[in-house]
Scaffold this motif. Structure first.
Motif, PDB file in Angstrom:
ATOM      1  N   HIS A 106       0.840  -1.190   0.000  1.00 45.02           N
ATOM      2  CA  HIS A 106       0.000   0.000   0.000  1.00 45.02           C
ATOM      3  C   HIS A 106       0.877   1.243   0.000  1.00 45.02           C
ATOM      4  CE1 HIS A 106       0.836  -0.772   4.280  1.00 45.02           C
ATOM      5  NE2 HIS A 106       0.819   0.540   4.408  1.00 45.02           N
ATOM      6  N   GLY A 107       0.263   2.408  -0.176  1.00 44.99           N
ATOM      7  CA  GLY A 107       0.993   3.662  -0.184  1.00 44.99           C
ATOM      8  C   GLY A 107       0.505   4.589  -1.276  1.00 44.99           C
ATOM      9  N   LYS A 108       0.899   5.858  -1.193  1.00 48.39           N
ATOM     10  CA  LYS A 108       0.416   6.870  -2.131  1.00 48.39           C
ATOM     11  C   LYS A 108       0.850   6.584  -3.572  1.00 48.39           C
ATOM     12  CE  LYS A 108       0.092  10.732   1.138  1.00 48.39           C
ATOM     13  NZ  LYS A 108       0.537  12.115   1.449  1.00 48.39           N
ATOM     14  N   LEU A 109       2.070   6.104  -3.746  1.00 49.34           N
ATOM     15  CA  LEU A 109       2.535   5.810  -5.105  1.00 49.34           C
ATOM     16  C   LEU A 109       1.724   4.689  -5.743  1.00 49.34           C
ATOM     17  CD1 LEU A 109       6.421   5.994  -4.711  1.00 49.34           C
ATOM     18  CD2 LEU A 109       4.965   7.570  -5.989  1.00 49.34           C
ATOM     19  N   LEU A 110       1.453   3.635  -4.980  1.00 44.08           N
ATOM     20  CA  LEU A 110       0.676   2.517  -5.499  1.00 44.08           C
ATOM     21  C   LEU A 110      -0.743   2.965  -5.820  1.00 44.08           C
ATOM     22  CD1 LEU A 110       0.543  -0.502  -6.170  1.00 44.08           C
ATOM     23  CD2 LEU A 110      -0.088  -0.935  -3.788  1.00 44.08           C
TER      24      LEU A 110
END
Length: 318
Positions: free
Chosen positions: A71-75
């Motif tokens: 997960h994360g903003k880039l993904l």
């Protein structure tokens, strides 16, 4: 031949399989590897030191034995942009040829007519103890591990921390290095019998490429090699992605690509196709398929030629 004479053409459920003739074109959806996401996240933090890498990307992991998805903003941004580009027709899923898709839908069905409950037995054996047995046998084979590329070896170093579907993909890509090759072809004067290398055995079973755009090139290279060796291209699989993060699974039969959601589904379909379409196992990977035939499906034929090394391996996996 891989099986007794067979019936009509057939295959897996549409929930796990689709057919495509458009793999590897410029419009095929591409992916970003977990390693690349981590590199990008680290670059952001180097520019903005108060930020945290995990905010932008956290790879798949297990916490207290429980799987935690990446997960994360880039993904999130990557997935959103892909969705938008697909909606605009810039990136698209592979197209479907209905006639070939009918073949796909029936292969496993017809295999079940020939060998009732064998697909269920394969899954039961694999999930029951065969997956763990392969991991144990391979991890104990230091010579094999040392022969792998650094990336491949790294995948094995952390295999027990990966989800089962990723373990399956890694195991299946390693099985060709477990078996000894079969020398095939008649020995004639001034003619050398075909004895495949470990890499040729692996490529006869599964070709792995990093991105979808590499699929077509890899397949054309394989076809040319077969043509030069005066051999027939038999069904084989294509995995797209890194060793620890395969994004797409394909089976290729007569220039038709069949897409699957897991490595096991791709193997089951490909194995079924040899029987239903009355095809020989590919020469280089014959022992790989024989190993799965006996150890996973519990299918034996009087004509099977099981060498000592393969027999010992089958015993070790029990």
């Amino acid at each position: 031949m891989a099986s007794p004479s067979t019936s009509v053409m057939a295959s897996p459920s549409t929930s796990t399989m689709s057919e495509s003739n458009n793999v590897g074109g410029p419009e095929t959806i591409t992916t970003i590897s977990p390693q690349r996401f981590i590199e990008l996240a680290m670059e952001i933090v180097s520019l903005f030191p108060t930020e945290k890498v995990g905010t932008y990307y956290t790879a798949y992991r297990r916490v207290n034995g429980r799987p935690c998805n990446a997960h994360g903003k880039l993904l999130d941004r990557h997935q959103y942009i892909r969705k938008c580009l697909k909606a605009d027709g810039i990136l698209c899923e592979p197209t479907t040829d209905e006639e070939s898709n009918d073949l796909g839908r029936n292969i496993n069905i017809d295999f079940e007519k020939l060998y009732p409950s064998k697909i269920e037995e394969f899954r039961s054996r694999w999930n029951g103890n065969l997956r763990a047995a392969f991991i144990k046998v391979i991890l104990q084979n230091k010579k094999l591990l040392l022969s792998l590329t650094p990336e491949f070896l790294e995948a094995w170093t952390g295999i027990n921390n990966l989800p089962e579907d990723q373990q399956d993909a890694i195991i299946l890509q390693t099985i060709p290095f477990l078996v000894k090759p079969i020398t095939s072809g008649k020995r004639k004067r001034n003619e050398t019998a075909f004895r495949p290398s470990a890499t040729e055995i692996a490529d006869d079973f599964i070709i792995r490429v990093e991105t979808p755009n590499e699929v077509k090139t890899a397949v054309e290279k394989k076809k040319k090699e077969y043509l030069d060796q005066k051999r027939t291209v038999q069904p084989f699989m294509i995995f797209v992605g890194s060793y620890t993060q395969i994004e797409s699974f394909y089976a290729l039969i007569n220039d038709h690509y069949y897409t699957f959601t897991s490595a096991l589904d791709a193997v089951i379909f490909t194995f079924s196709s040899f029987y239903v379409l009355d095809l020989e196992y590919p020469a280089a990977a014959k022992n790989v398929w024989l190993l799965l035939q006996i150890a996973a499906y519990n299918i034996t034929h009087k004509v099977d030629k099981i060498g000592t090394q393969l027999s010992v391996l089958i015993t070790d996996l029990q």
